[in-house]
Scaffold this active site. Structure first.
Site, mmCIF file in Angstrom:
data_model
loop_
_atom_site.group_PDB
_atom_site.id
_atom_site.type_symbol
_atom_site.label_atom_id
_atom_site.label_comp_id
_atom_site.label_asym_id
_atom_site.label_seq_id
_atom_site.Cartn_x
_atom_site.Cartn_y
_atom_site.Cartn_z
ATOM 1 N N LYS A 77 0.870 -1.185 0.000
ATOM 2 C CA LYS A 77 0.000 0.000 0.000
ATOM 3 C C LYS A 77 0.906 1.234 0.000
ATOM 4 O O LYS A 77 1.656 1.457 0.955
ATOM 5 C CB LYS A 77 -0.876 -0.030 1.261
ATOM 6 N N PRO A 95 -0.174 9.922 0.046
ATOM 7 C CA PRO A 95 0.864 8.898 -0.079
ATOM 8 C C PRO A 95 1.763 8.801 1.156
ATOM 9 O O PRO A 95 1.795 9.709 1.978
ATOM 10 C CB PRO A 95 1.693 9.417 -1.262
ATOM 11 N N THR A 363 -6.193 3.162 10.914
ATOM 12 C CA THR A 363 -5.443 3.396 12.149
ATOM 13 C C THR A 363 -5.681 2.342 13.229
ATOM 14 O O THR A 363 -4.999 2.379 14.254
ATOM 15 C CB THR A 363 -5.798 4.784 12.719
HETATM 16 P P1 FAD Z 1 -11.859 -8.683 17.652
HETATM 17 O O1 FAD Z 1 -11.379 -8.997 16.268
HETATM 18 O O2 FAD Z 1 -13.316 -8.401 17.824
HETATM 19 O O3 FAD Z 1 -11.458 -9.929 18.561
HETATM 20 C C1 FAD Z 1 -12.051 -10.132 19.816
HETATM 21 C C2 FAD Z 1 -11.567 -11.456 20.362
HETATM 22 O O4 FAD Z 1 -12.033 -11.580 21.689
HETATM 23 C C3 FAD Z 1 -12.062 -12.679 19.606
HETATM 24 O O5 FAD Z 1 -10.998 -13.606 19.483
HETATM 25 C C4 FAD Z 1 -13.130 -13.266 20.530
HETATM 26 O O6 FAD Z 1 -13.251 -14.655 20.404
HETATM 27 C C5 FAD Z 1 -12.534 -12.870 21.878
HETATM 28 N N1 FAD Z 1 -13.515 -12.834 22.956
HETATM 29 C C6 FAD Z 1 -14.502 -11.931 23.180
HETATM 30 N N2 FAD Z 1 -15.191 -12.253 24.294
HETATM 31 C C7 FAD Z 1 -14.610 -13.358 24.802
HETATM 32 C C8 FAD Z 1 -14.848 -14.181 25.932
HETATM 33 N N3 FAD Z 1 -15.855 -13.935 26.765
HETATM 34 N N4 FAD Z 1 -14.062 -15.259 26.120
HETATM 35 C C9 FAD Z 1 -13.032 -15.548 25.294
HETATM 36 N N5 FAD Z 1 -12.758 -14.801 24.203
HETATM 37 C C10 FAD Z 1 -13.534 -13.727 23.961
HETATM 38 N N6 FAD Z 1 -7.991 -1.445 11.277
HETATM 39 C C11 FAD Z 1 -6.973 -1.181 10.440
HETATM 40 O O7 FAD Z 1 -5.845 -0.974 10.892
HETATM 41 N N7 FAD Z 1 -7.190 -1.125 9.106
HETATM 42 C C12 FAD Z 1 -8.401 -1.290 8.552
HETATM 43 O O8 FAD Z 1 -8.530 -1.273 7.326
HETATM 44 C C13 FAD Z 1 -9.499 -1.506 9.422
HETATM 45 N N8 FAD Z 1 -10.746 -1.639 8.941
HETATM 46 C C14 FAD Z 1 -11.777 -1.800 9.820
HETATM 47 C C15 FAD Z 1 -13.083 -1.793 9.335
HETATM 48 C C16 FAD Z 1 -14.149 -1.885 10.231
HETATM 49 C C17 FAD Z 1 -15.547 -1.828 9.706
HETATM 50 C C18 FAD Z 1 -13.903 -2.052 11.603
HETATM 51 C C19 FAD Z 1 -15.028 -2.181 12.576
HETATM 52 C C20 FAD Z 1 -12.609 -2.087 12.081
HETATM 53 C C21 FAD Z 1 -11.544 -1.929 11.198
HETATM 54 N N9 FAD Z 1 -10.236 -1.883 11.659
HETATM 55 C C22 FAD Z 1 -9.228 -1.605 10.813
HETATM 56 C C23 FAD Z 1 -9.920 -2.158 13.053
HETATM 57 C C24 FAD Z 1 -9.414 -3.588 13.173
HETATM 58 O O9 FAD Z 1 -10.358 -4.470 12.603
HETATM 59 C C25 FAD Z 1 -9.231 -3.936 14.651
HETATM 60 O O10 FAD Z 1 -8.421 -2.959 15.236
HETATM 61 C C26 FAD Z 1 -8.531 -5.262 14.780
HETATM 62 O O11 FAD Z 1 -9.160 -6.254 14.032
HETATM 63 C C27 FAD Z 1 -8.462 -5.677 16.219
HETATM 64 O O12 FAD Z 1 -9.663 -6.196 16.699
HETATM 65 P P2 FAD Z 1 -9.626 -6.854 18.126
HETATM 66 O O13 FAD Z 1 -8.638 -7.961 18.106
HETATM 67 O O14 FAD Z 1 -9.467 -5.782 19.126
HETATM 68 O O15 FAD Z 1 -11.106 -7.423 18.318
#
Ligand code: FAD
Length: 519
Positions: A77, A95, A363
């Protein structure tokens, strides 16, 4: 008191596995790490574009592009391409490229004064031409597009993002499949001793001081630790739900609170792989297009006050075309803002549990990367010194507050004004300091004195790009330029044009480079 050396991470999304692998790379066997994730509660399933500082993460883990990129269907990218933010058919690039300055003024200021064409991005940067031409940032032998660009070989090992800031801008970031990256990092972490527990956390028990004592899982019983890391996504199970840390919403400034996403398999060889993320403005938000090796990730980010979920899905399917017919849509509600503090007692939230702003500048993963770097920097000792927590909390809050300001500029700056959503974007409340900055940037382009004053990953040139590209706020050139000799600047514009032409002629296509990497 004993030094905390037992870490329990709850959550196995991008945040959980980035944290586990980074802590192992930093502390090795001196720290025990357990990661608990549920196989019933899914990950968010999106999050595929990054920004250029992410390379420090892979370098810290000593991972080579040739190894991890093919495993994660990753692509390069070079920029974000903004389409239709000014008017239909218009596009510009933000960029990853250092802006030059001439006689003490940034080239963009000179462009406002006497730019050679209508395209500030093509006149001031070479990356815009490479994106339009679909080029790879590396030659087939692996060397980087510019000999003077910093390559990782020239740097001390394990440099962090904030140490690096202000040095040469690295020319690219990555796109990757989030699920494949989590899988790759699972292997990396478990190979280095991380205990992986697949189970659901049903309860979080506190001691008499209100610190987390242990978690209770469905099948593995109690799991104790010294430090607990909440990576449970928007649920914020440990920090928000159990420790009652309030959430500070940014929604007054940034109203987009929903998204609908599709993963669309496509023949990328035939279609070509654009080396950038695209953000196309829509009636009530914008659509992202992230090209991967084998499919695109795409989604409509919108404000629920202006558009229903059905309308958003319909519009997204229209936008993508027939290839998405059989693809199931993922509807997501987004919590926009940050936890008042991300570290309370012995619990630190990382990832969506800590905070999130809409993904317009990719971000989310940067926030995770920044948080784990800061966690290592402020890692507690046996006395759990409160000043370390305060330092960490300030750094994390500043990064998110700064990005909030940067995103607000996109909407206030957009010339687009044709629907209630875009009209309202011009009058939404913003922090007072930002309102003053908007005024100042119209008479003097953003510089290090006039952007959000704490580290948030975005240099002043990024602000200039959005200001000039979106076209709604009309900045003027510095009056001093009318009195300054422009011989050198004319040469600089010509040099950029020549360099862009030569790079477009000699670099391989993005697809060709990535296909060669796989053989
Ligand atoms: P999640 O992926 O939701 O993971 C949560 C975890 O917690 C899972 O493994 C689940 O099983 C576990 N969990 C929850 N409750 C329990 C429980 N009770 N017991 C055991 N396990 C549990 N970021 C970027 O940098 N670039 C992008 O292009 C981008 N696009 C995005 C687009 C959208 C629409 C959204 C919403 C977000 C985007 N993001 C992007 C942000 C990025 O997706 C997140 O920062 C990243 O995926 C981290 O997510 P997470 O691991 O915090 O949460």
């Amino acid at each position: 008191m004993k030094n905390p050396d037992q870490v329990v991470i709850v959550g196995g999304g991008t945040a959980g596995w980035m944290t586990a692998s980074y802590l192992k790379a930093a502390f090795g066997d001196r720290l025990s790490v357990t990661l608990v994730e549920s196989d019933k509660i899914g990950t968010i399933g999106v999050g595929e574009a990054t920004f250029s500082d992410i390379r420090h993460f892979f370098e810290f883990l000593d991972l080579k592009e040739e190894d991890w990129m093919p495993a994660c269907n990753a692509t390069y990218k070079l920029a974000v391409r903004f389409e239709d933010w000014r008017e239909p058919g218009h596009h510009f690039y933000h960029p990853f490229e250092q802006l030059s300055s001439v006689n003490g003024f940034p080239l963009t200021d000179w462009w406002l004064h006497s730019g050679p064409t209508e395209r500030f991005d093509k006149d001031c940067y070479v990356m815009a031409s490479l994106c339009d031409a679909g080029r790879s940032p590396r030659y087939l032998g692996g060397s980087l597009l510019e000999h003077d660009a910093v390559d990782s070989d020239d740097e001390p090992v394990g440099m962090t993002m904030s140490e690096y800031q202000g040095r040469t801008q690295f020319p690219y970031a990555y796109h990757f499949e989030a699920a494949l990256l989590a899988k790759y990092l699972t292997g990396y972490s478990t190979d280095r001793g991380v205990r992986h527990v697949i189970d659901e956390v049903q309860d979080v028990l506190l001691d008499e001081r209100g610190w987390i004592d242990h978690i209770v899982t469905k099948d593995h019983g109690e799991i104790s630790g010294d430090l607990f890391i909440d990576c449970t996504g928007f649920r914020g199970l440990l920090l928000n739900k159990t420790l009652d840390v309030p959430f500070v919403s940014y929604q007054d400034t940034l109203p987009n609170d929903r998204a609908v996403a599709l993963q669309v398999p496509l023949d990328m060889q035939q279609r070509g792989i654009r080396p950038c993320t695209t953000a196309t403005a829509q009636d009530a938000g914008w659509i992202w297009t992230i090209p991967l090796f084998g499919r695109i990730g795409t989604g409509y980010v919108y404000a629920g006050d202006y558009c229903t979920a059905d309308e958003a899905e319909r519009r997204l399917r229209e936008f993508v075309g027939p290839e998405a017919e059989d693809v199931e849509a993922n509807h997501i509600r987004m919590r926009i803002g940050r936890s008042e503090r991300s570290w309370k007692n012995n619990c630190v939230a990382v990832g969506l549990a800590s905070g999130f702003v809409e993904p317009l500048e990719s971000t989310g993963i940067f926030f995770i990367h920044h948080a784990v770097e800061q966690l290592v920097k402020y890692f507690p000792g046996g006395d759990w010194q409160p000043k370390l927590r305060e330092g960490y909390n300030a750094a994390v809050a500043n990064v998110m507050d700064g990005v909030r300001e940067f995103l607000a500029l996109h909407y206030r700056g957009a010339a687009r004004n044709d629907t209630p959503y875009w009209k309202d974007a011009k009058t939404r409340p913003v922090p007072d300091a930002l309102a003053e900055r908007f005024e100042r940037w119209q008479v003097q382009l953003p510089d290090s004195e006039s952007v959000f004053p704490y580290y948030h990953g975005l240099p002043p040139f990024s602000y200039m790009c959005i200001l000039l590209g979106t076209g709604g706020l009309r900045p003027s050139p510095s009056p001093a330029l009318a009195l300054t000799d422009d011989t050198a600047v004319r040469k600089e514009f010509a040099a950029i044009r020549d360099k862009a032409r030569s790079l477009v002629d000699t670099l391989p296509s993005h697809y060709e480079y990535l296909a060669a990497m796989r053989t």
